[in-house]
Design a protein around this motif. Structure first.
Motif, short mmCIF file in Angstrom:
data_model
loop_
_atom_site.label_atom_id
_atom_site.label_comp_id
_atom_site.label_asym_id
_atom_site.label_seq_id
_atom_site.Cartn_x
_atom_site.Cartn_y
_atom_site.Cartn_z
N LYS A 289 1.02 -1.07 0.08
CA LYS A 289 0.09 0.03 -0.01
C LYS A 289 0.81 1.31 0.11
CE LYS A 289 -3.74 2.20 2.79
NZ LYS A 289 -4.52 1.97 3.87
N ILE A 290 2.35 1.10 0.13
CA ILE A 290 3.00 2.33 0.28
C ILE A 290 3.59 2.75 -1.15
CG2 ILE A 290 4.97 3.29 1.52
CD1 ILE A 290 2.89 1.94 3.26
N CYS A 291 3.01 3.86 -1.45
CA CYS A 291 3.68 4.40 -2.95
C CYS A 291 4.96 4.68 -2.86
CB CYS A 291 3.14 5.74 -3.23
SG CYS A 291 3.38 6.36 -4.62
N THR A 292 5.57 4.10 -4.24
CA THR A 292 6.95 4.05 -4.37
C THR A 292 7.62 5.64 -4.81
OG1 THR A 292 6.56 3.43 -6.78
CG2 THR A 292 7.07 1.51 -5.10
N HIS A 293 6.59 6.52 -4.67
CA HIS A 293 7.30 7.91 -4.96
C HIS A 293 7.82 8.40 -3.63
CE1 HIS A 293 6.06 12.36 -5.71
NE2 HIS A 293 7.33 12.05 -6.10
N VAL A 294 6.86 8.95 -2.64
CA VAL A 294 7.25 9.42 -1.58
C VAL A 294 6.69 8.62 -0.13
CG1 VAL A 294 7.97 11.48 -2.33
CG2 VAL A 294 5.87 11.25 -1.67
N GLY A 295 6.14 7.40 -0.41
CA GLY A 295 5.61 6.67 0.64
C GLY A 295 4.22 6.85 1.02
N PRO A 329 4.66 10.57 -10.87
CA PRO A 329 5.99 10.64 -10.44
C PRO A 329 6.56 9.44 -9.97
CG PRO A 329 4.80 11.58 -8.64
CD PRO A 329 3.82 11.33 -9.79
N ALA A 330 6.06 8.43 -9.76
CA ALA A 330 6.50 7.10 -9.14
C ALA A 330 7.42 6.58 -10.32
CB ALA A 330 5.48 5.84 -8.65
N LYS A 331 8.49 5.58 -10.01
CA LYS A 331 9.39 5.27 -10.94
C LYS A 331 9.59 3.71 -10.95
CE LYS A 331 10.63 9.25 -12.00
NZ LYS A 331 10.36 9.82 -13.24
N ARG A 332 8.80 2.99 -10.24
CA ARG A 332 8.82 1.64 -9.88
C ARG A 332 7.43 1.06 -9.59
NH1 ARG A 332 9.94 -1.25 -5.43
NH2 ARG A 332 10.12 0.21 -3.48
N GLY A 358 8.14 0.77 -0.21
CA GLY A 358 8.50 2.33 0.06
C GLY A 358 8.83 3.14 -1.19
N PRO A 359 9.20 4.41 -0.69
CA PRO A 359 9.93 5.30 -1.70
C PRO A 359 10.93 4.68 -2.46
CG PRO A 359 9.46 6.37 0.12
CD PRO A 359 9.19 4.93 0.50
N SER A 360 11.31 5.01 -3.82
CA SER A 360 12.53 4.78 -4.64
C SER A 360 13.81 5.55 -4.21
CB SER A 360 12.09 4.77 -6.25
OG SER A 360 10.82 4.21 -6.33
#
Length: 365
Positions: A289-295, A329-332, A358-360
């Motif tokens: 559930k944690i976005c890979t952009h900034v969490g 903006p998420a990268k993965r 979590g964030p990339s």
């Protein structure tokens, strides 16, 4: 012909050459103008000039000026003290997730310190400008965008004059205290932001391990009740936490890493890569559930498009294609949790995530 109006004054109208009417200006009263007429004057108003200059008390009394100087640098030193107090309060009153009182104490004393730091700089700068800086009126003449070399040289002189008039170079106590206050003021923010990150540990290692393990049941957030595969209907979505998370002493920290979104789609719509064929159960998939952009928490599931949306910065993930990023903006992709069912039909995890959540921007091996 003549016409007698209601006021008893005569107006004369004569025929013009074009068949129109014109007013005889000699017969119109000079001091009476109707509401529909505008009077335009060509007279140029004289420049009133600047008002007489009124000297301040500090300009007339050196003792008052010295007092004002002491007040200014005292305020700047007060700002330094506020910054130091904020740092000390952050350390002296740590936040305990299980004690709401610790949050209040930390917030109150930290806020007091930061307020004092800001207020000292603000009041000191305003008091300095109003009582000690140069106080003469002036007129600035606009120039073309590119000034001549002489004008540009004059600009350098103006900066020098500004230094002299403000006393920045001459009043060493004010200058040094201001510099000290500006240096000290960002320190509480540095300490606070540093406290948000892991201490003496590698972030990628911390985020590589969560409470998920082989055989751990998927439970509903926040009740902690286990969920069966038969409860997950086509197109539905559930917020999931690991079994036993609510009883963990560091519950909030663990939930920040282990929170999962559970969805069911048509198995025929899933595009599964090699090695992940057994990670879903009859179209039921689980993703971090944690976005890979900034969490931020990814919390919106579009049933028709099978898209997951992060509300913070609109990163969008495609569930049918292993939550690859299709917008934002998420990268993965979101990390996938391998799942299956136990003998009672309850959904369980096959293992932990196979990559950090979590964030990339965290370092990754």
């Amino acid at each position: 012909m003549a016409h007698d109006d209601s006021s008893g004054k005569d107006l004369a109208a004569t025929s013009s050459g074009a068949g129109g009417l014109s007013l005889d200006r000699d017969l119109v009263p000079s001091k009476q103008v109707s509401g529909g007429l505008a009077v335009i004057s060509d007279d140029n108003l004289p420049d009133p000039g600047l008002p007489p200059h009124r000297k301040r008390v500090t300009d007339q009394d050196p003792k008052k000026a010295s007092t004002a100087q002491r007040q200014v640098y005292t305020l700047f030193y007060l700002s330094i003290a506020g910054s130091i107090f904020a740092i000390a309060a952050y350390m002296a009153f740590p936040i305990n997730a299980n004690d709401p009182g610790s949050v209040r104490l930390n917030t109150v004393f930290l806020g007091l310190g930061i307020t004092l730091a800001l207020m000292g700089i603000g009041l000191g700068a305003v008091h300095w400008a109003k009582t000690l800086m140069h106080d003469e009126e002036g007129i600035d003449i606009r120039h073309p965008v590119r000034s001549s070399d002489e004008v540009r040289a004059r600009a350098v002189e103006i900066f020098h004059e500004g230094n002299v008039e403000s006393g920045f170079g001459r009043r060493s106590l004010i200058r040094n205290s201001l510099i000290g206050a500006l240096v000290a003021f960002p320190l509480p923010a540095v300490i606070l932001f540093r406290g948000l990150g892991p201490q003496n540990e590698v972030p990628s290692e911390l985020l590589s391990h969560t409470m998920w393990k082989a055989g751990a049941r998927l439970t509903l957030d926040p009740s902690g009740l286990p969920i069966k595969a038969s409860d997950v209907t086509l197109g539905s979505a559930f917020h999931i936490i690991p079994e036993g998370l609510n009883d963990a002493p560091d519950r909030l920290e663990q939930k920040a890493k282990a929170a999962v979104l559970l969805m069911r789609v048509n198995p025929a719509d899933l595009n599964v890569s090699a090695g992940r064929e057994s990670w879903n159960y009859d179209g039921i998939v689980a993703y971090s559930k944690i976005c890979t952009h900034v969490g931020c928490p990814v919390a919106l599931f579009e049933q028709q498009t099978h898209h997951l949306l992060c509300p913070c910065h609109q990163s969008t993930f495609d569930v049918n294609n292993e939550c690859e990023v299709i917008f934002g903006p998420a990268k993965r992709p979101l990390p996938q949790l391998p799942i299956t069912v136990d003998g009672e039909g309850y959904l369980i995890a096959q293992s932990d995530f196979h990559e950090p959540v979590g964030p990339s921007f965290w370092e990754r091996s």
